[in-house]
Design an enzyme around this catalytic site. Structure first.
Site, PDB file in Angstrom:
ATOM      1  N   ARG A 172       0.826  -1.236   0.000  1.00 46.68           N
ATOM      2  CA  ARG A 172       0.000   0.000   0.000  1.00 46.68           C
ATOM      3  C   ARG A 172       0.851   1.275   0.000  1.00 46.68           C
ATOM      4  O   ARG A 172       0.505   2.277   0.616  1.00 46.68           O
ATOM      5  CB  ARG A 172      -0.946   0.042   1.219  1.00 46.68           C
ATOM      6  CG  ARG A 172      -1.895  -1.105   1.313  1.00 46.68           C
ATOM      7  CD  ARG A 172      -2.968  -1.120   0.238  1.00 46.68           C
ATOM      8  NE  ARG A 172      -3.724  -2.333   0.361  1.00 46.68           N
ATOM      9  CZ  ARG A 172      -3.465  -3.458  -0.315  1.00 46.68           C
ATOM     10  NH1 ARG A 172      -2.496  -3.513  -1.218  1.00 46.68           N
ATOM     11  NH2 ARG A 172      -4.186  -4.535  -0.129  1.00 46.68           N
ATOM     12  N   SER A 221      -9.397   0.980   4.639  1.00 48.67           N
ATOM     13  CA  SER A 221      -8.493   0.556   5.720  1.00 48.67           C
ATOM     14  C   SER A 221      -7.740   1.774   6.236  1.00 48.67           C
ATOM     15  O   SER A 221      -7.089   2.478   5.470  1.00 48.67           O
ATOM     16  CB  SER A 221      -7.493  -0.476   5.197  1.00 48.67           C
ATOM     17  OG  SER A 221      -8.184  -1.630   4.801  1.00 48.67           O
ATOM     18  N   GLU A 297      -2.582   4.314   6.673  1.00 54.85           N
ATOM     19  CA  GLU A 297      -2.694   4.066   5.228  1.00 54.85           C
ATOM     20  C   GLU A 297      -3.450   5.238   4.600  1.00 54.85           C
ATOM     21  O   GLU A 297      -3.114   5.713   3.512  1.00 54.85           O
ATOM     22  CB  GLU A 297      -3.443   2.750   4.973  1.00 54.85           C
ATOM     23  CG  GLU A 297      -3.573   2.406   3.506  1.00 54.85           C
ATOM     24  CD  GLU A 297      -4.225   1.043   3.268  1.00 54.85           C
ATOM     25  OE1 GLU A 297      -3.901   0.079   3.990  1.00 54.85           O
ATOM     26  OE2 GLU A 297      -5.077   0.954   2.357  1.00 54.85           O
TER      27      GLU A 297
END
Ligand SMILES: Cc1cc2nc3c(=O)[nH]c(=O)nc-3n(C[C@H](O)[C@H](O)[C@H](O)COP(=O)(O)OP(=O)(O)OC[C@H]3O[C@@H](n4cnc5c(N)ncnc54)[C@H](O)[C@@H]3O)c2cc1C
Length: 305
Positions: A172, A221, A297
């Site tokens: 990510r 997320s 994130e």
């Protein structure tokens, strides 16, 4: 901010001063962009960047499904790519997608042409630009697995081509310079039966619907798992957060989702500060209980309120 608008170069697209961003974001929070630019096409954007004084910051947003725009808004120019940047086409086993195309459209197009490998995109509600930046993925597949190359514009309006390797991908995360605006990407598919690809997409969508609060005002997320997929005994954020007792925790109008505790949600009247503050509460509690430093994130951008 009217003095900033007077410093804007001539464009063919639209330049909007003090433009509210909250309605465009998944969280539905945040302040205004000093100036919002909706370029007519890639040449318009390139000319604009070339002429824009370098002291004016530029931020690009896709579907804003992975950002908290802070309550004080965003300094300088925010670029939102218009449908001219969202075309998707197929060349043999490659899918070529404009960066404003929704990931889901790319996976559907690949399926229609009997190409597998991009099913995972149907689980990500962002645009290709956001996927390139975030190395978006799900269920053990990610953008890095299928990307061949992408074109981009630098802050000075120069065209560049980046290979997969140039993105320096990890979980990510991409090392591509923050200033770059991605314009188009080429993905590699693998020939397969269209029905088989479609079936996998449907299975993936059903799995997601069950596990994630995808109908809430959320940002996906919140934290990246500390270990990449495939690590033996991989530590997962949702588990660390659950064990820290933070499932359902609240701050103002923000809440840790009861359904999936790595998701924060706006229950209705949250501010960006509520959501970011709750994220920091979670990080502190997880650090205290497990010693793990969770990495955000979700990108948090702009000025505090
Ligand atoms: C319900 C829900 C479920 C989600 N599930 C997943 C999942 O399973 N897997 C996953 O990986 N993500 C998931 N996400 C997060 C998010 O959808 C992805 O990170 C997505 O790739 C972000 O794309 P975006 O267009 O919304 O980017 P934005 O949120 O608009 O921006 C994210 C970052 O990308 C940059 N960016 C956007 N467009 C460009 C561009 N053209 N050029 C350069 N930089 C750009 C922005 O500046 C910002 O830094 C989920 C989000 C939600 C709300």
């Amino acid at each position: 901010m009217s003095d900033l608008i007077s410093r804007m170069p001539e464009v063919r697209g639209k330049l909007l001063p003090d433009a509210e961003l909250a309605p465009f974001t998944w969280f539905r929070v945040g302040g205004a962009a000093d100036v919002l630019f909706l370029p007519e096409d890639a040449d318009d954007l390139a000319d604009f960047l070339r002429a824009l004084p370098l002291d004016i910051p530029v931020t690009v947003l896709g579907a804003a499904s992975n950002v908290i725009v802070r309550d004080g808004g965003i300094e300088g120019v925010v670029v939102r790519l218009t449908p001219a940047f969202g075309k998707v086409r197929v060349n043999q086993s490659q899918v070529i997608a404009g960066s404003a195309a929704l990931d889901a459209r790319v996976s559907q197009t690949a399926a229609r042409f009997g190409l597998s490998g991009m099913e995972f995109f149907s689980g990500v509600p962002g645009t290709i630009g956001g996927a390139l930046r975030m190395n978006a993925g799900c269920y053990d597949r990610e953008t890095a697995d299928v990307l061949i190359e992408a074109t981009a514009l630098t802050r000075k309006g120069q065209w560049v081509t980046l290979s997969n390797r140039d993105f320096g991908y990890s979980y990510r995360h991409s090392e591509a310079p923050e200033e770059m605006i991605f314009i188009e990407a080429v993905f590699q598919g693998t020939p397969d039966k269209p029905e088989a690809v479609r079936e996998r997409i449907e299975a993936l969508k059903a799995r997601r619907e069950e596990a994630q609060p995808i109908r809430d005002k959320t940002g996906g997320s919140t934290f990246a798992n500390p270990d990449p997929p495939g690590t033996p005994d991989q530590r997962k954020c949702w588990k660390l957060i659950d064990e820290a007792g933070m499932r359902g925790a609240r701050r103002g109008g923000a809440q840790v989702s009861e359904k999936h505790c790595n998701f924060l949600i706006n229950t209705g009247d949250a501010t960006a500060a509520d959501i970011e503050g709750l994220g920091e509460d979670v990080r502190a509690k997880v650090k205290e209980t497990s010693g793990v430093d969770l990495r955000w994130e979700i990108k948090r951008i702009g000025r505090a309120g």
